[in-house]
Design a protein around this motif. Structure first.
Motif, PDB file in Angstrom:
ATOM      1  N   MET A 269      12.222  10.927  10.253  1.00 36.53           N
ATOM      2  CA  MET A 269      11.081  10.523  11.184  1.00 36.53           C
ATOM      3  C   MET A 269      10.981   9.143  11.383  1.00 36.53           C
ATOM      4  SD  MET A 269       9.830  13.317  11.358  1.00 36.53           S
ATOM      5  CE  MET A 269      10.705  14.961  10.926  1.00 36.53           C
ATOM      6  N   ILE A 270      11.239   7.993  10.521  1.00 33.69           N
ATOM      7  CA  ILE A 270      11.256   6.654  10.742  1.00 33.69           C
ATOM      8  C   ILE A 270      12.310   5.856  10.720  1.00 33.69           C
ATOM      9  CG2 ILE A 270       8.569   6.898  10.317  1.00 33.69           C
ATOM     10  CD1 ILE A 270       9.122   5.859   7.411  1.00 33.69           C
ATOM     11  N   GLU A 271      12.641   4.924  11.157  1.00 32.08           N
ATOM     12  CA  GLU A 271      13.668   4.001  11.018  1.00 32.08           C
ATOM     13  C   GLU A 271      13.407   3.238   9.690  1.00 32.08           C
ATOM     14  OE1 GLU A 271      16.030   3.858  12.953  1.00 32.08           O
ATOM     15  OE2 GLU A 271      15.189   5.294  14.584  1.00 32.08           O
ATOM     16  N   GLN A 272      14.776   2.574   9.082  1.00 32.22           N
ATOM     17  CA  GLN A 272      14.601   1.813   8.022  1.00 32.22           C
ATOM     18  C   GLN A 272      13.596   0.725   7.881  1.00 32.22           C
ATOM     19  OE1 GLN A 272      18.312   1.301   5.664  1.00 32.22           O
ATOM     20  NE2 GLN A 272      17.801  -1.077   5.822  1.00 32.22           N
ATOM     21  N   ASP A 273      13.743   0.034   9.339  1.00 35.27           N
ATOM     22  CA  ASP A 273      12.816  -1.182   9.339  1.00 35.27           C
ATOM     23  C   ASP A 273      11.347  -0.726   9.027  1.00 35.27           C
ATOM     24  OD1 ASP A 273      12.349  -4.038   9.987  1.00 35.27           O
ATOM     25  OD2 ASP A 273      11.548  -3.181  11.833  1.00 35.27           O
ATOM     26  N   LEU A 274      10.779   0.298   9.546  1.00 33.76           N
ATOM     27  CA  LEU A 274       9.438   0.879   9.538  1.00 33.76           C
ATOM     28  C   LEU A 274       9.418   1.113   7.987  1.00 33.76           C
ATOM     29  CD1 LEU A 274       6.526   1.285  10.589  1.00 33.76           C
ATOM     30  CD2 LEU A 274       7.674   3.503  11.531  1.00 33.76           C
ATOM     31  N   ALA A 275      10.198   1.954   7.632  1.00 28.64           N
ATOM     32  CA  ALA A 275       9.838   2.165   6.085  1.00 28.64           C
ATOM     33  C   ALA A 275       9.894   0.990   5.079  1.00 28.64           C
ATOM     34  CB  ALA A 275      11.361   3.167   5.597  1.00 28.64           C
ATOM     35  N   PHE A 276      10.552   0.116   5.589  1.00 24.78           N
ATOM     36  CA  PHE A 276      10.280  -1.103   4.697  1.00 24.78           C
ATOM     37  C   PHE A 276       9.137  -1.830   4.513  1.00 24.78           C
ATOM     38  CE2 PHE A 276      15.197  -2.625   3.863  1.00 24.78           C
ATOM     39  CZ  PHE A 276      15.437  -1.329   3.321  1.00 24.78           C
ATOM     40  N   LYS A 277       8.633  -1.762   5.907  1.00 27.19           N
ATOM     41  CA  LYS A 277       7.249  -2.384   6.281  1.00 27.19           C
ATOM     42  C   LYS A 277       6.266  -1.627   5.625  1.00 27.19           C
ATOM     43  CE  LYS A 277       8.142  -4.842  10.551  1.00 27.19           C
ATOM     44  NZ  LYS A 277       8.999  -4.582  11.881  1.00 27.19           N
ATOM     45  N   ILE A 278       6.430  -0.158   5.706  1.00 28.27           N
ATOM     46  CA  ILE A 278       5.367   0.832   4.918  1.00 28.27           C
ATOM     47  C   ILE A 278       5.270   0.479   3.451  1.00 28.27           C
ATOM     48  CG2 ILE A 278       5.016   3.120   4.347  1.00 28.27           C
ATOM     49  CD1 ILE A 278       5.788   3.833   7.159  1.00 28.27           C
ATOM     50  N   VAL A 279       6.534   0.397   2.736  1.00 30.04           N
ATOM     51  CA  VAL A 279       6.827   0.158   1.611  1.00 30.04           C
ATOM     52  C   VAL A 279       6.067  -1.222   0.969  1.00 30.04           C
ATOM     53  CG1 VAL A 279       8.470  -0.322  -0.330  1.00 30.04           C
ATOM     54  CG2 VAL A 279       8.815   1.725   1.089  1.00 30.04           C
ATOM     55  N   ASP A 280       6.267  -2.294   1.787  1.00 24.04           N
ATOM     56  CA  ASP A 280       5.738  -3.398   1.476  1.00 24.04           C
ATOM     57  C   ASP A 280       4.134  -3.564   1.425  1.00 24.04           C
ATOM     58  OD1 ASP A 280       8.323  -4.764   1.250  1.00 24.04           O
ATOM     59  OD2 ASP A 280       8.163  -5.600   3.313  1.00 24.04           O
ATOM     60  N   LYS A 281       3.540  -2.793   2.560  1.00 23.95           N
ATOM     61  CA  LYS A 281       2.196  -2.879   2.704  1.00 23.95           C
ATOM     62  C   LYS A 281       1.664  -2.002   1.665  1.00 23.95           C
ATOM     63  CE  LYS A 281      -0.362  -4.578   5.729  1.00 23.95           C
ATOM     64  NZ  LYS A 281      -1.038  -5.650   5.471  1.00 23.95           N
ATOM     65  N   TRP A 282       2.085  -0.987   1.207  1.00 25.31           N
ATOM     66  CA  TRP A 282       1.648   0.069   0.298  1.00 25.31           C
ATOM     67  C   TRP A 282       1.918  -0.567  -1.158  1.00 25.31           C
ATOM     68  CZ3 TRP A 282       3.707   3.040  -3.904  1.00 25.31           C
ATOM     69  CH2 TRP A 282       2.893   4.343  -4.187  1.00 25.31           C
ATOM     70  N   LEU A 283       2.664  -1.338  -1.268  1.00 19.48           N
ATOM     71  CA  LEU A 283       2.854  -1.987  -2.707  1.00 19.48           C
ATOM     72  C   LEU A 283       1.861  -3.144  -2.861  1.00 19.48           C
ATOM     73  CD1 LEU A 283       6.563  -1.880  -3.413  1.00 19.48           C
ATOM     74  CD2 LEU A 283       4.764  -0.711  -4.622  1.00 19.48           C
ATOM     75  N   GLU A 284       1.447  -3.803  -1.759  1.00 20.92           N
ATOM     76  CA  GLU A 284       0.830  -5.102  -1.782  1.00 20.92           C
ATOM     77  C   GLU A 284      -0.710  -4.778  -1.663  1.00 20.92           C
ATOM     78  OE1 GLU A 284       2.297  -7.276   1.456  1.00 20.92           O
ATOM     79  OE2 GLU A 284       0.624  -6.635   2.736  1.00 20.92           O
ATOM     80  N   THR A 285      -1.111  -3.643  -1.242  1.00 19.99           N
ATOM     81  CA  THR A 285      -2.569  -3.181  -0.881  1.00 19.99           C
ATOM     82  C   THR A 285      -3.315  -2.713  -2.137  1.00 19.99           C
ATOM     83  OG1 THR A 285      -1.937  -2.976   1.214  1.00 19.99           O
ATOM     84  CG2 THR A 285      -4.262  -1.974   0.505  1.00 19.99           C
ATOM     85  N   ASP A 286      -4.522  -3.425  -2.361  1.00 21.39           N
ATOM     86  CA  ASP A 286      -5.210  -2.733  -3.625  1.00 21.39           C
ATOM     87  C   ASP A 286      -6.032  -1.553  -3.114  1.00 21.39           C
ATOM     88  OD1 ASP A 286      -4.058  -4.487  -5.502  1.00 21.39           O
ATOM     89  OD2 ASP A 286      -5.369  -6.438  -4.906  1.00 21.39           O
ATOM     90  N   PHE A 287      -6.692  -0.965  -4.221  1.00 21.24           N
ATOM     91  CA  PHE A 287      -7.637   0.246  -4.143  1.00 21.24           C
ATOM     92  C   PHE A 287      -9.088  -0.635  -4.129  1.00 21.24           C
ATOM     93  CE2 PHE A 287     -10.324   3.332  -6.473  1.00 21.24           C
ATOM     94  CZ  PHE A 287     -10.442   4.178  -5.380  1.00 21.24           C
ATOM     95  N   GLU A 288      -9.908  -0.106  -3.113  1.00 25.17           N
ATOM     96  CA  GLU A 288     -11.137  -0.903  -2.853  1.00 25.17           C
ATOM     97  C   GLU A 288     -12.147  -0.469  -3.797  1.00 25.17           C
ATOM     98  OE1 GLU A 288     -12.901  -0.074   1.165  1.00 25.17           O
ATOM     99  OE2 GLU A 288     -11.114  -1.452   2.054  1.00 25.17           O
ATOM    100  N   GLY A 289     -11.993   0.747  -4.601  1.00 24.96           N
ATOM    101  CA  GLY A 289     -13.027   1.180  -5.537  1.00 24.96           C
ATOM    102  C   GLY A 289     -14.369   1.465  -4.749  1.00 24.96           C
ATOM    103  N   GLY A 290     -15.332   1.464  -5.384  1.00 23.40           N
ATOM    104  CA  GLY A 290     -16.720   1.747  -5.037  1.00 23.40           C
ATOM    105  C   GLY A 290     -16.834   3.019  -4.697  1.00 23.40           C
ATOM    106  N   LYS A 291     -17.339   3.583  -3.517  1.00 21.61           N
ATOM    107  CA  LYS A 291     -17.625   5.038  -3.006  1.00 21.61           C
ATOM    108  C   LYS A 291     -16.381   5.877  -2.971  1.00 21.61           C
ATOM    109  CE  LYS A 291     -17.432   3.958   1.816  1.00 21.61           C
ATOM    110  NZ  LYS A 291     -18.073   3.783   3.024  1.00 21.61           N
ATOM    111  N   HIS A 292     -15.135   5.083  -2.912  1.00 18.73           N
ATOM    112  CA  HIS A 292     -13.801   5.632  -2.742  1.00 18.73           C
ATOM    113  C   HIS A 292     -13.422   6.154  -4.288  1.00 18.73           C
ATOM    114  CE1 HIS A 292     -13.589   4.430   1.258  1.00 18.73           C
ATOM    115  NE2 HIS A 292     -13.888   3.401   0.979  1.00 18.73           N
ATOM    116  N   LEU A 293     -13.796   5.528  -5.253  1.00 18.46           N
ATOM    117  CA  LEU A 293     -13.510   5.808  -6.587  1.00 18.46           C
ATOM    118  C   LEU A 293     -14.156   7.302  -6.704  1.00 18.46           C
ATOM    119  CD1 LEU A 293     -12.310   5.475  -9.340  1.00 18.46           C
ATOM    120  CD2 LEU A 293     -14.385   4.231  -9.991  1.00 18.46           C
TER     121      LEU A 293
END
Ligand SMILES: O=P(O)(O)OC[C@H]1O[C@@H](O)[C@H](O)[C@@H]1O
Length: 142
Positions: A110-134
């Motif tokens: 479905m996606i090119e490798q370049d986009l997959a890498f960007k998805i992985v990077d963003k996913w690993l660097e982003t923290d959970f917000e908590g609060g109402k989402h918890l």
């Protein structure tokens, strides 16, 4: 950080690329297979990665099949797993900020490798917000 990774035959080439990238960046990677492009069935691989994350053997997981759909369903069958199938960097970010996704699913067809890498990077660097989402993610386990 220790990351569990798994795929079926369709996801194998992208898994190899993602695994190499993570190892180069200093992540520890536990690979649950498959180990070739020979046809296999995705449920066992999704379950193995999901179980590794749910049991605390790995902090996060990445699963890859052709569409990303089947293997994400498999991972989500494991209690405690919040697997998010992401096809964009924005989805990867939101899956972490709002859903505290502990497994990332991607579709190698479905996606090119370049986009997959960007998805992985963003996913690993982003923290959970908590609060109402918890409160909301806790309801998923009830
Ligand atoms: O290669 P085949 O078996 O045709 O297709 C397998 C893929 O098709 C979808 O079910 C899954 O994404 C799986 O990875």
């Amino acid at each position: 950080m220790k990351i569990a990774i798994g795929c079926d035959h369709a996801g194998y080439p992208l898994k190899v690329a993602v695994k190499d990238k993570l190892l180069k960046e200093g992540f520890e990677v536990v690979d649950f297979g498959t180990d070739s492009v020979e046809s296999v069935d995705y449920p066992g691989y999704g379950k193995a990665v999901g179980k590794a994350v749910a049991d605390g053997e790995a902090e996060k997981g990445i699963v890859i099949c052709g569409s990303g759909i089947g293997i994400s369903i498999a991972a989500n069958k494991v209690k405690g797993v919040r697997c998010a199938l992401c096809t964009s960097v924005e989805m990867a970010e939101m899956s972490r900020r709002h859903n505290d996704a502990n497994v990332l699913a991607m579709g190698a067809r479905m996606i090119e490798q370049d986009l997959a890498f960007k998805i992985v990077d963003k996913w690993l660097e982003t923290d959970f917000e908590g609060g109402k989402h918890l409160r909301r993610i806790n309801m998923l386990d009830e």
